[in-house]
Design a protein around this motif. Structure first.
Motif, PDB file in Angstrom:
ATOM      1  N   PRO A  39       0.844  -1.205   0.000  1.00  0.00           N
ATOM      2  CA  PRO A  39       0.000   0.000   0.000  1.00  0.00           C
ATOM      3  C   PRO A  39       0.877   1.251   0.000  1.00  0.00           C
ATOM      4  CG  PRO A  39       0.028  -0.983   2.183  1.00  0.00           C
ATOM      5  CD  PRO A  39       0.773  -1.930   1.283  1.00  0.00           C
ATOM      6  N   ILE A  40       0.529   2.186  -0.837  1.00  0.00           N
ATOM      7  CA  ILE A  40       1.242   3.468  -0.906  1.00  0.00           C
ATOM      8  C   ILE A  40       0.397   4.498  -0.177  1.00  0.00           C
ATOM      9  CG2 ILE A  40       2.169   5.248  -2.436  1.00  0.00           C
ATOM     10  CD1 ILE A  40       2.441   3.032  -4.577  1.00  0.00           C
ATOM     11  N   ARG A  41       0.970   5.106   0.842  1.00  0.00           N
ATOM     12  CA  ARG A  41       0.212   6.031   1.676  1.00  0.00           C
ATOM     13  C   ARG A  41       0.740   7.445   1.532  1.00  0.00           C
ATOM     14  NH1 ARG A  41       1.171   1.744   6.454  1.00  0.00           N
ATOM     15  NH2 ARG A  41      -0.736   0.497   6.233  1.00  0.00           N
ATOM     16  N   ASP A  42      -0.147   8.405   1.748  1.00  0.00           N
ATOM     17  CA  ASP A  42       0.306   9.792   1.771  1.00  0.00           C
ATOM     18  C   ASP A  42       0.937  10.085   3.116  1.00  0.00           C
ATOM     19  OD1 ASP A  42      -1.758  10.228   3.589  1.00  0.00           O
ATOM     20  OD2 ASP A  42      -3.049  11.271   2.155  1.00  0.00           O
ATOM     21  N   VAL A  43       1.377  11.312   3.306  1.00  0.00           N
ATOM     22  CA  VAL A  43       2.116  11.649   4.515  1.00  0.00           C
ATOM     23  C   VAL A  43       1.256  11.533   5.766  1.00  0.00           C
ATOM     24  CG1 VAL A  43       1.636  14.119   4.449  1.00  0.00           C
ATOM     25  CG2 VAL A  43       3.785  13.319   5.425  1.00  0.00           C
ATOM     26  N   THR A  44      -0.079  11.569   5.613  1.00  0.00           N
ATOM     27  CA  THR A  44      -0.966  11.437   6.767  1.00  0.00           C
ATOM     28  C   THR A  44      -1.284   9.983   7.097  1.00  0.00           C
ATOM     29  OG1 THR A  44      -3.044  11.515   5.516  1.00  0.00           O
ATOM     30  CG2 THR A  44      -2.031  13.626   6.105  1.00  0.00           C
ATOM     31  N   GLY A  45      -0.834   9.044   6.254  1.00  0.00           N
ATOM     32  CA  GLY A  45      -1.074   7.629   6.520  1.00  0.00           C
ATOM     33  C   GLY A  45      -2.268   7.045   5.800  1.00  0.00           C
ATOM     34  N   GLN A  46      -2.936   7.817   4.962  1.00  0.00           N
ATOM     35  CA  GLN A  46      -4.072   7.295   4.211  1.00  0.00           C
ATOM     36  C   GLN A  46      -3.585   6.594   2.940  1.00  0.00           C
ATOM     37  OE1 GLN A  46      -7.907   9.866   4.550  1.00  0.00           O
ATOM     38  NE2 GLN A  46      -6.240  11.255   4.072  1.00  0.00           N
ATOM     39  N   THR A  47      -4.106   5.415   2.675  1.00  0.00           N
ATOM     40  CA  THR A  47      -3.730   4.691   1.461  1.00  0.00           C
ATOM     41  C   THR A  47      -4.323   5.383   0.252  1.00  0.00           C
ATOM     42  OG1 THR A  47      -3.662   2.593   2.661  1.00  0.00           O
ATOM     43  CG2 THR A  47      -3.786   2.490   0.261  1.00  0.00           C
ATOM     44  N   ILE A  48      -3.468   5.676  -0.724  1.00  0.00           N
ATOM     45  CA  ILE A  48      -3.913   6.371  -1.928  1.00  0.00           C
ATOM     46  C   ILE A  48      -3.642   5.555  -3.188  1.00  0.00           C
ATOM     47  CG2 ILE A  48      -3.693   8.672  -0.946  1.00  0.00           C
ATOM     48  CD1 ILE A  48      -0.954   8.903  -2.218  1.00  0.00           C
ATOM     49  N   GLY A  49      -2.884   4.468  -3.048  1.00  0.00           N
ATOM     50  CA  GLY A  49      -2.576   3.641  -4.205  1.00  0.00           C
ATOM     51  C   GLY A  49      -1.790   2.414  -3.782  1.00  0.00           C
ATOM     52  N   PHE A  50      -1.320   1.657  -4.776  1.00  0.00           N
ATOM     53  CA  PHE A  50      -0.614   0.407  -4.489  1.00  0.00           C
ATOM     54  C   PHE A  50       0.522   0.206  -5.486  1.00  0.00           C
ATOM     55  CE2 PHE A  50      -4.925  -0.076  -2.966  1.00  0.00           C
ATOM     56  CZ  PHE A  50      -4.741  -0.607  -1.693  1.00  0.00           C
ATOM     57  N   GLY A  51       1.552  -0.491  -5.003  1.00  0.00           N
ATOM     58  CA  GLY A  51       2.614  -0.985  -5.855  1.00  0.00           C
ATOM     59  C   GLY A  51       2.556  -2.502  -5.828  1.00  0.00           C
ATOM     60  N   ALA A  52       2.709  -3.148  -6.972  1.00  0.00           N
ATOM     61  CA  ALA A  52       2.511  -4.602  -7.046  1.00  0.00           C
ATOM     62  C   ALA A  52       3.660  -5.242  -7.813  1.00  0.00           C
ATOM     63  CB  ALA A  52       1.178  -4.925  -7.713  1.00  0.00           C
ATOM     64  N   ARG A  53       4.224  -6.329  -7.250  1.00  0.00           N
ATOM     65  CA  ARG A  53       5.344  -7.042  -7.861  1.00  0.00           C
ATOM     66  C   ARG A  53       4.865  -8.400  -8.353  1.00  0.00           C
ATOM     67  NH1 ARG A  53       9.522 -10.837  -9.064  1.00  0.00           N
ATOM     68  NH2 ARG A  53      11.558  -9.782  -8.893  1.00  0.00           N
ATOM     69  N   LYS A  54       5.163  -8.722  -9.604  1.00  0.00           N
ATOM     70  CA  LYS A  54       4.681  -9.994 -10.125  1.00  0.00           C
ATOM     71  C   LYS A  54       5.447 -11.151  -9.495  1.00  0.00           C
ATOM     72  CE  LYS A  54       7.381 -10.611 -14.409  1.00  0.00           C
ATOM     73  NZ  LYS A  54       7.251 -10.782 -15.868  1.00  0.00           N
ATOM     74  N   LEU A  55       4.770 -12.287  -9.382  1.00  0.00           N
ATOM     75  CA  LEU A  55       5.315 -13.455  -8.690  1.00  0.00           C
ATOM     76  C   LEU A  55       5.385 -14.695  -9.571  1.00  0.00           C
ATOM     77  CD1 LEU A  55       3.324 -13.038  -5.349  1.00  0.00           C
ATOM     78  CD2 LEU A  55       5.738 -12.516  -5.697  1.00  0.00           C
ATOM     79  N   TYR A  56       4.662 -14.687 -10.670  1.00  0.00           N
ATOM     80  CA  TYR A  56       4.536 -15.910 -11.464  1.00  0.00           C
ATOM     81  C   TYR A  56       5.096 -15.701 -12.873  1.00  0.00           C
ATOM     82  CZ  TYR A  56       1.281 -16.861  -7.659  1.00  0.00           C
ATOM     83  OH  TYR A  56       0.709 -17.028  -6.414  1.00  0.00           O
ATOM     84  N   GLU A  57       5.715 -16.750 -13.392  1.00  0.00           N
ATOM     85  CA  GLU A  57       6.344 -16.678 -14.706  1.00  0.00           C
ATOM     86  C   GLU A  57       5.342 -16.428 -15.819  1.00  0.00           C
ATOM     87  OE1 GLU A  57       9.464 -16.569 -15.495  1.00  0.00           O
ATOM     88  OE2 GLU A  57      10.105 -16.713 -13.394  1.00  0.00           O
ATOM     89  N   ASP A  58       4.111 -16.907 -15.645  1.00  0.00           N
ATOM     90  CA  ASP A  58       3.130 -16.741 -16.717  1.00  0.00           C
ATOM     91  C   ASP A  58       2.467 -15.367 -16.695  1.00  0.00           C
ATOM     92  OD1 ASP A  58       1.687 -17.060 -14.416  1.00  0.00           O
ATOM     93  OD2 ASP A  58       0.352 -18.624 -15.172  1.00  0.00           O
ATOM     94  N   ASP A  59       2.866 -14.512 -15.759  1.00  0.00           N
ATOM     95  CA  ASP A  59       2.365 -13.134 -15.715  1.00  0.00           C
ATOM     96  C   ASP A  59       3.114 -12.334 -16.776  1.00  0.00           C
ATOM     97  OD1 ASP A  59       1.717 -10.485 -15.178  1.00  0.00           O
ATOM     98  OD2 ASP A  59       1.789 -10.727 -13.002  1.00  0.00           O
ATOM     99  N   LYS A  60       2.425 -11.884 -17.789  1.00  0.00           N
ATOM    100  CA  LYS A  60       3.046 -11.182 -18.910  1.00  0.00           C
ATOM    101  C   LYS A  60       3.139  -9.674 -18.674  1.00  0.00           C
ATOM    102  CE  LYS A  60       3.391 -15.064 -21.026  1.00  0.00           C
ATOM    103  NZ  LYS A  60       4.716 -15.750 -21.019  1.00  0.00           N
ATOM    104  N   GLY A  61       2.698  -9.228 -17.523  1.00  0.00           N
ATOM    105  CA  GLY A  61       2.732  -7.802 -17.229  1.00  0.00           C
ATOM    106  C   GLY A  61       4.109  -7.361 -16.788  1.00  0.00           C
TER     107      GLY A  61
END
Length: 647
Positions: free
Chosen positions: A204-226
């Motif tokens: 979770p990506i949070r602003d300086v006040t601690g509210q979640t405003i977005g996400f960062g996601a790391r792929k884990l599987y070989e068949d993920d083409k993203g």
């Protein structure tokens, strides 16, 4: 939309400390009795001109003129409606709001729903982290030296494989697909929306006040083409150029550090590794290069108005890392803090360094840092053959602009000598080339110079409205700023700095400053007498009239309401009087000084009237009816003057 009961609006504001809300984004420090100051979040500046008065619930910037209460601050910073600002603060303190129709809180729309959707998604991803499918995600973290406690601390989660798992979970919680799309949680396809994050480890990506405003996601599987990393797209609440991952966790230690230090790393796991290793001031950008907006955010959190702070960048030694370093160096001059570069042995990033060599190696990385100038000079020299005359001359010409950018008058000649030794050249030749580079460089205006230009343009916001228009803290959604009458705003707002510098102006300024800041603690009858006296400038007359229009000056928030009623072009003067540093060591001394100023104002007015009467007596026959009346007035006036001082 239902209106919040006015009593609740006032109660939430009374229970909220404005310095705590602003302090989440701006490093504040004491600025005299009852006042705090920091770098303004509304414009770029080198020294702090942004003042906050917690007991009054008011802020004012003497640089750009922005001012208001806690609701104004949230509306300006987060672009929320008045209702959303009240609801956010009420939720923060656990206060139940009531609405004019007698109902409960309505389902709000817009930005508040986006925050709520991101918060719900955070909880969903966290819950999925314990599922059997998330074993790959848990193994990924484990292989990098992170355990379950670390994952919990950073709220790391897992997005399961499948197209609608999260979508279905959040729609069951009442979120529409349109809201999920606006929040960047789903993507639009030919057959409708589908989960944006699938089969990925989630931060979770949070602003300086601690509210979640977005996400960062790391792929884990070989068949993920993203892509290897996938972030939330730009949304109304997520602007990647203004966000630093980990800042919500790092800000407290950044502000408390001595010196204040920020460590800028390149990835989510690098932030985790630094924090776990004890470097709790580490942050990272989110899918974009470190830029000007990031610098502005950090400067406010650091309170970067001196050269004592440190900003340490960690870069890979490869070509991409060198390019990132040069981009950071291009904006380095925007910091007052000293900038450094730390490159780990063997080019390891902080996560791999910790994994291979332990927490101590990450901590030692800070001791091996080198000044940004040295790092960039090394990069410039590396591309030249210093064994040849042509190579040395080319290297000098390449490195000279770097040295020309050094602001410190003592550092620059030292670096010139270092460069001369590295090149084996005469220091005089190096100095001459650096001076030439300095003359060739375009003179970029400092932030305070840009601010002066801004003020000369009329102290106006980008939308054209004059700075200093304060949103009515007691107003409702859609309410106009204070004093929004038909009177046109002046081309240039009147400020304290524009007033004549005379003893009378100085005394009247301090008197009205005392009344606005400490009027609730003064003898109200004496204060009323002082307000009835004449003042030395039309701006003070406008402030005086506004104060007199609020007879119940012992109620909380009266001063804010009073300055909102000051007519243009003098409203900014009122805001400055409320926010300015009052010359006293503590509140008790301030009240005594305020009382004395009120006494002096009344006494001066009485003495002026006495002089008028004495002049009139000399012009009129003493045995006349008018003469006798004047002498009675003089006698009564003398009695009042003596009684003022308790004689």
């Amino acid at each position: 939309m239902p209106r919040i009961l006015q009593a609740d609006v006032d109660e939430v504001k009374a229970r909220t400390r404005i310095d705590e809300i602003i302090g989440e984004r701006v490093a504040l420090r004491s600025a005299g009795v009852g006042s705090m100051k920091g770098l303004c979040p509304f414009h770029d500046e080198k020294s702090p001109s942004f003042h906050v008065r917690p007991q009054v619930g008011y802020y004012h910037c003497f640089g750009c003129g922005e001012s208001g209460d806690v609701y104004t601050f949230l509306r300006e910073m987060d672009h929320v409606t008045f209702t959303e600002a009240v609801e956010r603060l009420a939720a923060r303190i656990g206060y139940p709001l009531h609405y004019e129709d007698g109902g409960s809180a309505p389902e709000t729309s817009g930005r508040a729903r986006l925050y709520a959707a991101n918060a719900a998604a955070t909880e969903y991803f966290r819950a999925q982290m314990g599922s059997p499918e998330a074993e790959t995600a848990r193994a990924f973290l484990g292989e990098r030296g992170f355990d379950a406690a670390h994952a919990t601390h950073f709220a790391v989660g897992y997005a399961p494989r499948g197209w609608e798992n999260m979508t279905n979970a959040l729609t069951r919680k009442g979120f529409t697909r349109e809201e999920l799309l606006a929040a960047g949680l789903v993507s639009q396809g030919n057959r409708g929306v589908y989960d944006r994050f699938r089969g990925r480890l989630i931060w979770p990506i949070r602003d300086v006040t601690g509210q979640t405003i977005g996400f960062g996601a790391r792929k884990l599987y070989e068949d993920d083409k993203g892509p290897k990393y996938l972030n939330t797209p730009e949304t109304p609440i997520y602007k990647k150029a203004q966000v630093l991952y980990g800042l919500d966790l790092a800000k407290r230690d950044i502000a408390r550090g001595d010196p204040k230090r920020v460590v800028v790393v390149e990835g989510y796991t690098d932030v985790m590794a630094c924090h776990v290793a004890g470097i709790t001031t580490a942050v990272a950008t989110c899918g974009t290069a470190f830029g000007v907006d990031h610098i502005n955010v950090l400067r406010r959190v650091m309170g970067d108005d001196s050269g004592h702070g440190e900003v340490v960048f960690t870069f890979d030694p490869d070509a991409a890392g060198q390019k990132a370093a040069l981009r950071a160096f291009a904006e380095e001059k925007r910091f007052n803090a000293q900038t450094y570069v730390a490159v780990a042995p063997d080019g390891l990033d902080p996560c791999d360094l910790r994994l291979q060599r332990g927490d101590q190696a990450v901590q030692a990385l800070m001791t091996s840092k080198v000044p940004m100038f040295e790092f960039v000079i090394d990069q410039r020299l590396a591309s030249y053959d210093l064994a040849t005359v042509e190579g040395r001359v080319g290297a000098l010409r390449s490195a000279a602009p770097v040295l020309a950018d050094i602001r410190d008058a003592l550092l620059r000649p030292e670096y010139e000598r270092v460069l001369a030794r590295r090149l084996g050249m005469d220091p005089t030749d190096v100095h001459r080339e650096v001076d030439a580079a300095a003359r060739r460089a375009p003179k970029e205006k400092r932030p305070d110079e840009r601010r002066s230009d801004h003020q000369a343009a009329g102290n106006r916001t980008p939308g054209g409205a004059p700075y200093g228009s304060v949103s009515a803290g007691s107003g409702q959604q859609g309410s106009a700023p204070y004093g929004s009458d038909s009177e046109p705003a002046p081309a240039v707002a009147v400020t304290l700095a524009t007033l004549p510098r005379t003893p009378d102006v100085y005394r009247d300024r301090n008197t009205l400053m005392a009344f606005l800041q400490y009027g609730h603690l003064l003898d109200q009858e004496l204060m009323a007498q002082a307000l009835d006296a004449p003042y030395s400038h039309p701006a003070f007359d406008a402030v005086r009239a506004a104060i007199l229009s609020h007879p119940e000056r012992t109620k909380p928030g009266w001063a804010l309401a009073a300055i909102g009623g000051v007519r243009e072009p003098y409203r900014m003067v009122a805001g400055e009087l409320l926010a300015a540093e009052f010359p006293a060591k503590d509140e008790q001394a301030a009240v005594l000084a305020a009382q004395d100023l009120a006494l002096s104002k009344v006494e001066r007015a009485m003495n002026a009237r006495k002089n008028e009467l004495l002049g009139a007596v000399q012009r009129i026959a003493p045995d006349s009816e008018e003469g006798r009346a004047l002498r009675v007035q003089l006698r009564d006036l003398d009695v009042r003057i003596r009684s003022l001082r308790g004689e």
